[in-house]
Design an enzyme around this catalytic site. Structure first.
Site, mmCIF file in Angstrom:
data_model
loop_
_atom_site.group_PDB
_atom_site.id
_atom_site.type_symbol
_atom_site.label_atom_id
_atom_site.label_comp_id
_atom_site.label_asym_id
_atom_site.label_seq_id
_atom_site.Cartn_x
_atom_site.Cartn_y
_atom_site.Cartn_z
ATOM 1 N N VAL A 3 0.692 -1.343 -0.104
ATOM 2 C CA VAL A 3 0.004 -0.180 -0.070
ATOM 3 C C VAL A 3 0.759 1.245 -0.380
ATOM 4 O O VAL A 3 1.524 1.279 0.983
ATOM 5 C CB VAL A 3 -0.991 0.477 1.711
ATOM 6 N N GLY A 30 3.721 1.393 -1.669
ATOM 7 C CA GLY A 30 4.834 1.529 -1.649
ATOM 8 C C GLY A 30 5.987 2.234 -0.336
ATOM 9 O O GLY A 30 5.965 1.279 0.614
ATOM 10 N N GLY A 66 6.389 3.963 -19.215
ATOM 11 C CA GLY A 66 6.167 2.451 -18.460
ATOM 12 C C GLY A 66 5.445 2.706 -17.130
ATOM 13 O O GLY A 66 6.079 1.785 -15.925
ATOM 14 N N LYS A 75 -5.646 -1.396 -2.370
ATOM 15 C CA LYS A 75 -4.799 -0.930 -1.471
ATOM 16 C C LYS A 75 -6.158 -0.357 -0.076
ATOM 17 O O LYS A 75 -6.042 -0.309 0.688
ATOM 18 C CB LYS A 75 -4.365 0.061 -1.870
ATOM 19 N N GLY A 128 8.401 2.814 -7.618
ATOM 20 C CA GLY A 128 9.124 2.115 -8.112
ATOM 21 C C GLY A 128 10.285 1.660 -7.148
ATOM 22 O O GLY A 128 9.966 1.244 -6.431
HETATM 23 P P1 NAP Z 1 7.809 -6.987 -12.329
HETATM 24 O O1 NAP Z 1 8.885 -6.177 -12.784
HETATM 25 O O2 NAP Z 1 7.009 -7.126 -13.518
HETATM 26 O O3 NAP Z 1 8.687 -8.413 -11.516
HETATM 27 C C1 NAP Z 1 7.696 -9.898 -11.753
HETATM 28 C C2 NAP Z 1 8.723 -10.865 -11.036
HETATM 29 O O4 NAP Z 1 8.411 -12.078 -10.928
HETATM 30 C C3 NAP Z 1 9.565 -10.814 -12.887
HETATM 31 O O5 NAP Z 1 10.837 -11.373 -12.055
HETATM 32 C C4 NAP Z 1 9.437 -12.049 -12.830
HETATM 33 O O6 NAP Z 1 9.695 -12.761 -13.949
HETATM 34 C C5 NAP Z 1 8.694 -12.979 -12.140
HETATM 35 N N1 NAP Z 1 7.948 -13.942 -11.864
HETATM 36 C C6 NAP Z 1 6.603 -13.340 -12.883
HETATM 37 N N2 NAP Z 1 5.803 -15.412 -12.808
HETATM 38 C C7 NAP Z 1 6.323 -15.763 -11.864
HETATM 39 C C8 NAP Z 1 6.413 -17.320 -11.938
HETATM 40 N N3 NAP Z 1 5.440 -18.181 -12.739
HETATM 41 N N4 NAP Z 1 7.430 -17.589 -11.767
HETATM 42 C C9 NAP Z 1 8.449 -17.463 -11.449
HETATM 43 N N5 NAP Z 1 8.798 -15.687 -11.530
HETATM 44 C C10 NAP Z 1 7.934 -15.063 -11.696
HETATM 45 O O7 NAP Z 1 7.190 -6.362 -10.761
HETATM 46 P P2 NAP Z 1 6.991 -5.246 -10.249
HETATM 47 O O8 NAP Z 1 6.939 -4.584 -10.701
HETATM 48 O O9 NAP Z 1 8.464 -5.901 -9.221
HETATM 49 O O10 NAP Z 1 6.504 -5.839 -9.080
HETATM 50 C C11 NAP Z 1 6.348 -7.069 -8.014
HETATM 51 C C12 NAP Z 1 4.987 -7.140 -6.720
HETATM 52 O O11 NAP Z 1 5.463 -6.145 -6.148
HETATM 53 C C13 NAP Z 1 3.956 -7.046 -7.703
HETATM 54 O O12 NAP Z 1 2.526 -7.990 -7.176
HETATM 55 C C14 NAP Z 1 3.285 -5.835 -7.608
HETATM 56 O O13 NAP Z 1 2.094 -5.101 -7.217
HETATM 57 C C15 NAP Z 1 3.929 -4.836 -6.481
HETATM 58 N N6 NAP Z 1 3.987 -3.944 -5.965
HETATM 59 C C16 NAP Z 1 5.328 -2.662 -7.206
HETATM 60 C C17 NAP Z 1 5.602 -1.890 -6.845
HETATM 61 C C18 NAP Z 1 6.230 -1.405 -8.619
HETATM 62 O O14 NAP Z 1 6.516 -0.067 -7.689
HETATM 63 N N7 NAP Z 1 6.774 -1.750 -9.339
HETATM 64 C C19 NAP Z 1 4.701 -1.033 -6.294
HETATM 65 C C20 NAP Z 1 4.245 -1.406 -4.958
HETATM 66 C C21 NAP Z 1 4.291 -2.698 -5.211
HETATM 67 P P3 NAP Z 1 10.738 -12.598 -15.277
HETATM 68 O O15 NAP Z 1 11.699 -11.991 -14.259
HETATM 69 O O16 NAP Z 1 11.576 -13.709 -15.794
HETATM 70 O O17 NAP Z 1 9.825 -12.251 -16.027
HETATM 71 N N1 HSE Z 2 0.246 1.121 -10.667
HETATM 72 C C1 HSE Z 2 1.026 1.226 -9.291
HETATM 73 C C2 HSE Z 2 0.640 2.431 -9.535
HETATM 74 C C3 HSE Z 2 1.863 0.685 -8.899
HETATM 75 O O1 HSE Z 2 0.981 3.539 -10.242
HETATM 76 O O2 HSE Z 2 0.305 3.381 -7.949
HETATM 77 C C4 HSE Z 2 2.578 0.348 -7.379
HETATM 78 O O3 HSE Z 2 1.661 -0.225 -7.291
#
Ligand code: NAP
Ligand code: HSE
Length: 431
Positions: free
Chosen positions: A134, A136, A189, A207, A304
């Site tokens: 929630v 970040g 992105g 959230k 991020g």
């Molecule tokens: P992401 O960049 O798409 O990375 C996802 C990772 O999970 C990748 O390394 C992918 O592998 C791996 N993966 C996906 N499916 C898989 C499977 N079946 N088996 C093994 N590995 C698998 O996602 P992210 O942005 O880091 O987000 C991850 C989580 O954090 C999500 O729940 C998202 O909602 C949460 N979140 C993200 C942010 C943000 O700023 N990005 C903020 C808050 C919360 P590959 O690399 O090999 O494809």
């Molecule tokens: N897609 C989300 C946002 C990422 O834009 O806030 C973090 O949860």
């Protein structure tokens, strides 16, 4: 110093690599603050050959995140893969059943399965932590479960999706239409793989439902969140609202009322000079109101690599320190099944409509509002360059009105014979 706390990291994307970087760069600081070293034992992702711009050579690679979750040599399973079913859910369940603590950034998983996972974690005597899920990098879960533990929470509000706030503020500052800025956000992105999670309000709704569970001691009830995305917000309304001293935000509000738990994630007008109105770009803001503390405003990066990994590692350090707080602040079995409020608390509304500019037109609209029991607070009529000569744009701000009465009144405008196109009605939230 005690034995290391050993991590298994499932997911090596934005958040996962952020975790690797913090563990590697801040090893000494984390060990000092945790009272023990924190190390990564094994990692998992889909594609082993991908260049991840991080040194993973010291870690065992697991192809299957479920196998990672059950390894003897990990104490904490970090789930940063995403998705509310599939491997994220399965591996988390298996990790808990195997007696591992779990840290996740996955709001979708918690919004859909939080209760079952929290009960399982409590049965096993392990922690299930999710600060990163929630807002970040903002420590809002800690604020609610610990810092404000002595308060009866009256209301939780906030802008919890940075992408939507980026789109709305860019539309406002550049005067660009939604479609153009949406495309810009895609190029930058900012959008989730399924953009509707962002612009449809679903991500922010997840959230809000998590915060509401902690704030009000109720089971997570995402299905009861009233959801409306930003796809219908026009640059026209953003400008006209600005002229009247308001900004449009995708605003989440949760409050316990006499009619039940109200949870809304919808576009709202807020005063332009309020902290929420001032929030620009991809930043998040959460406003917490407690009976003793009054109002707390938390502002910071909601997404991020660095900010999200910072929140994941804060949970890891708490586990290393031996701090245990029930998943949603109280034992999962004590979380009440909330009764959902069937309608939102009355509020003032912003109405915009185009009318045929002829005698009696406005009177007919005023009569429709009056018949629905709605009182007018402010009104403006505009003729802007580009508007048809025979039309008048009318803006009305109402006094507080029930949402059902607004729906009824705006539907009845069509029967007046003076309405051109569809009227717009947006709630004005008192912040
Ligand atoms: P992401 O960049 O798409 O990375 C996802 C990772 O999970 C990748 O390394 C992918 O592998 C791996 N993966 C996906 N499916 C898989 C499977 N079946 N088996 C093994 N590995 C698998 O996602 P992210 O942005 O880091 O987000 C991850 C989580 O954090 C999500 O729940 C998202 O909602 C949460 N979140 C993200 C942010 C943000 O700023 N990005 C903020 C808050 C919360 P590959 O690399 O090999 O494809
Ligand atoms: N897609 C989300 C946002 C990422 O834009 O806030 C973090 O949860």
């Amino acid at each position: 110093m005690s034995a290391p706390l050993r991590l298994g990291l499932a997911g090596l994307g934005t958040v996962g690599i952020g975790v690797v970087r913090i563990v590697q760069a801040q090893a000494d600081l984390i060990a000092t603050r945790s009272g023990r070293p924190v190390t990564i034992t094994a990692v998992s992702a889909r594609d082993r050959t991908k260049n991840r711009d991080a040194d993973l050579s010291a870690y065992t690679w697991e192809t299957d995140p479920v196998a990672l979750a059950t390894r003897e040599d990990i104490d904490v399973f970090i789930e940063v893969m995403g998705g509310h079913d599939g491997p994220a859910r399965h591996a988390t369940e298996v990790a808990i059943a195997s007696g591992k603590h779990v840290v996740t950034a996955n709001k979708a998983l918690l919004a859909h399965h939080g209760q079952v996972l929290a009960e399982a974690a409590e049965r096993q005597g392990v922690a299930l932590r999710f600060e990163a899920a929630v807002a970040g990098g903002i420590p809002v879960i800690k604020a609610l479960t610990e810092g404000l533990a002595a308060n009866r929470i009256k209301r939780v509000m906030g802008v919890m999706n940075g992408t939507c706030n980026y789109i709305l503020t860019r539309m406002q500052s550049a005067g660009l239409p939604y479609e153009t800025v949406f495309e810009e956000a895609r190029q930058l992105g900012y959008l989730e793989a399924d953009p509707n999670l962002d612009v449809g309000g679903i991500d922010a709704g997840h959230k809000l439902s998590i915060l509401a569970a902690i704030a009000f001691g109720t089971r997570v009830s995402f299905d009861a969140v009233e959801l409306e995305g930003i796809g219908n917000v026009s640059v026209d309304d953003i400008r006209l609202a600005e002229d009247m001293g308001y900004r449009i935000k995708l605003l989440g509000v949760a409050q316990m009322t006499g009619r039940g738990l109200e949870q809304r994630m919808t576009p709202c007008l807020v005063p332009a000079d309020s902290p929420l109105g001032q929030l620009q770009g991809g930043t998040n803001m959460v406003v917490l109101e407690g009976d003793s503390v009054g109002q707390i405003v938390l502002r910071g990066p909601g997404a991020g690599m660095g900010p999200t990994a910072s929140a994941v590692m804060a949970d890891v350090i708490d586990i290393a320190r031996g701090i245990r707080v029930p998943t949603f602040g109280i034992p999962a079995s004590d979380l009440a099944q909330p009764k959902a409020a069937t309608s939102a608390t009355p509020a003032p509304y912003y109405l915009r409509m185009t009318l045929l500019d002829k005698p009696g037109a406005l009177a007919k609209i005023a009569t429709s509002l009056g018949d629905a029991g709605i009182s007018i607070d402010q009104m403006r009529q505009l003729h802007r360059p580009g508007d048809r000569a025979e039309d008048a744009v009318v803006l009305i701000v109402t006094h507080k009105a029930a949402p059902a009465d607004i729906t009824h009144a705006t539907a009845s405008f069509a029967t007046t014979g003076v309405l051109v196109g569809k009227p717009v009605a947006i709630r004005i939230e008192e912040v």
